[in-house]
Design an enzyme around this catalytic site. Structure first.
Site, PDB file in Angstrom:
ATOM      1  N   GLY A  13       0.829  -1.193   0.000  1.00 54.38           N
ATOM      2  CA  GLY A  13       0.000   0.000   0.000  1.00 54.38           C
ATOM      3  C   GLY A  13       0.865   1.244   0.000  1.00 54.38           C
ATOM      4  O   GLY A  13       1.971   1.253  -0.518  1.00 54.38           O
ATOM      5  N   CYS A  14       0.383   2.272   0.621  1.00 54.40           N
ATOM      6  CA  CYS A  14       1.090   3.553   0.677  1.00 54.40           C
ATOM      7  C   CYS A  14       2.425   3.395   1.417  1.00 54.40           C
ATOM      8  O   CYS A  14       2.469   2.870   2.523  1.00 54.40           O
ATOM      9  CB  CYS A  14       0.219   4.576   1.395  1.00 54.40           C
ATOM     10  SG  CYS A  14       1.020   6.169   1.612  1.00 54.40           S
ATOM     11  N   PHE A  15       3.490   3.889   0.804  1.00 49.33           N
ATOM     12  CA  PHE A  15       4.803   3.745   1.446  1.00 49.33           C
ATOM     13  C   PHE A  15       4.921   4.540   2.731  1.00 49.33           C
ATOM     14  O   PHE A  15       5.727   4.215   3.592  1.00 49.33           O
ATOM     15  CB  PHE A  15       5.966   4.033   0.511  1.00 49.33           C
ATOM     16  CG  PHE A  15       5.898   5.276  -0.359  1.00 49.33           C
ATOM     17  CD1 PHE A  15       5.277   6.446   0.031  1.00 49.33           C
ATOM     18  CD2 PHE A  15       6.509   5.249  -1.601  1.00 49.33           C
ATOM     19  CE1 PHE A  15       5.242   7.564  -0.777  1.00 49.33           C
ATOM     20  CE2 PHE A  15       6.499   6.374  -2.428  1.00 49.33           C
ATOM     21  CZ  PHE A  15       5.864   7.521  -2.020  1.00 49.33           C
TER      22      PHE A  15
END
Length: 181
Positions: A13-15
């Site tokens: 997902g979002c880093f």
């Protein structure tokens, strides 16, 4: 502390979420947000977010294997994201948010495959794990403003409502691994 350093590269997902957790763990020497696995020779945030560069948002970890093992890194990884949703984490949708483990060597490949097989055998998740296991390719660091994003922007709405709960969950599950524990 040992002089030995290894690397791991993970996308879940979002880093910002992954970096916020891993940057606080004992044995993690460096945590960098970046892009990997795509075909674009010069990815940037806009290209990656379009879903057309082929890259996933990832974190590249440099770690001391005598302090934190690769298996423990994977245990944290599978606890802080949903490895059963293809190209999606919550409201973040697209191939750039895929669940992926980019291995740096054969041992990491084998460990990641065995870890996933164990999760499946024990039926840890109601749905099948779709985490991709692939060789590291085309890694690029993300822009400077993405590095240490949660640390620098804790009150930004996404950080407050999405990232912070993931950090809290990781701390509840793996508190002994956190530096401040």
């Amino acid at each position: 502390m040992s002089a030995k350093k290894e690397q791991a590269t993970l996308g879940g997902g979002c880093f910002w979420c992954l970096e916020a957790v891993y940057s606080q763990l004992k044995g993690i020497l460096k945590c960098e947000s970046g892009y990997s696995g795509g075909h674009d020779p010069s990815p940037n945030y806009d290209k990656v977010c379009s879903g057309r560069s082929g890259h996933a948002e990832v974190v590249r970890l440099e770690y001391d294997p005598e302090v934190i093992t690769y298996r423990k890194i994977l245990a944290v990884f599978f606890a802080i994201h949903d490895p059963t949703t293809l190209n999606r984490q919550g409201n973040d949708v697209g191939p750039q948010y895929r669940s992926v483990i980019y291995y740096h060597n054969a041992d990491q490949h084998d460990t990641a495959q065995a870890f996933i097989e164990d999760l499946e055998r024990r039926k840890i998740y109601a749905n099948k794990v779709v985490t991709e296991v692939a060789p590291l390719s085309n890694y690029f660091p993300a822009e400077a403003y993405h590095q240490e994003y949660f640390e620098n922007n804790p009150m930004q709405p996404y950080c407050a409502y999405v990232v912070a709960p993931k950090v809290e969950k990781a701390e509840d599950l793996f508190g002994d691994l956190f530096r401040r524990a």
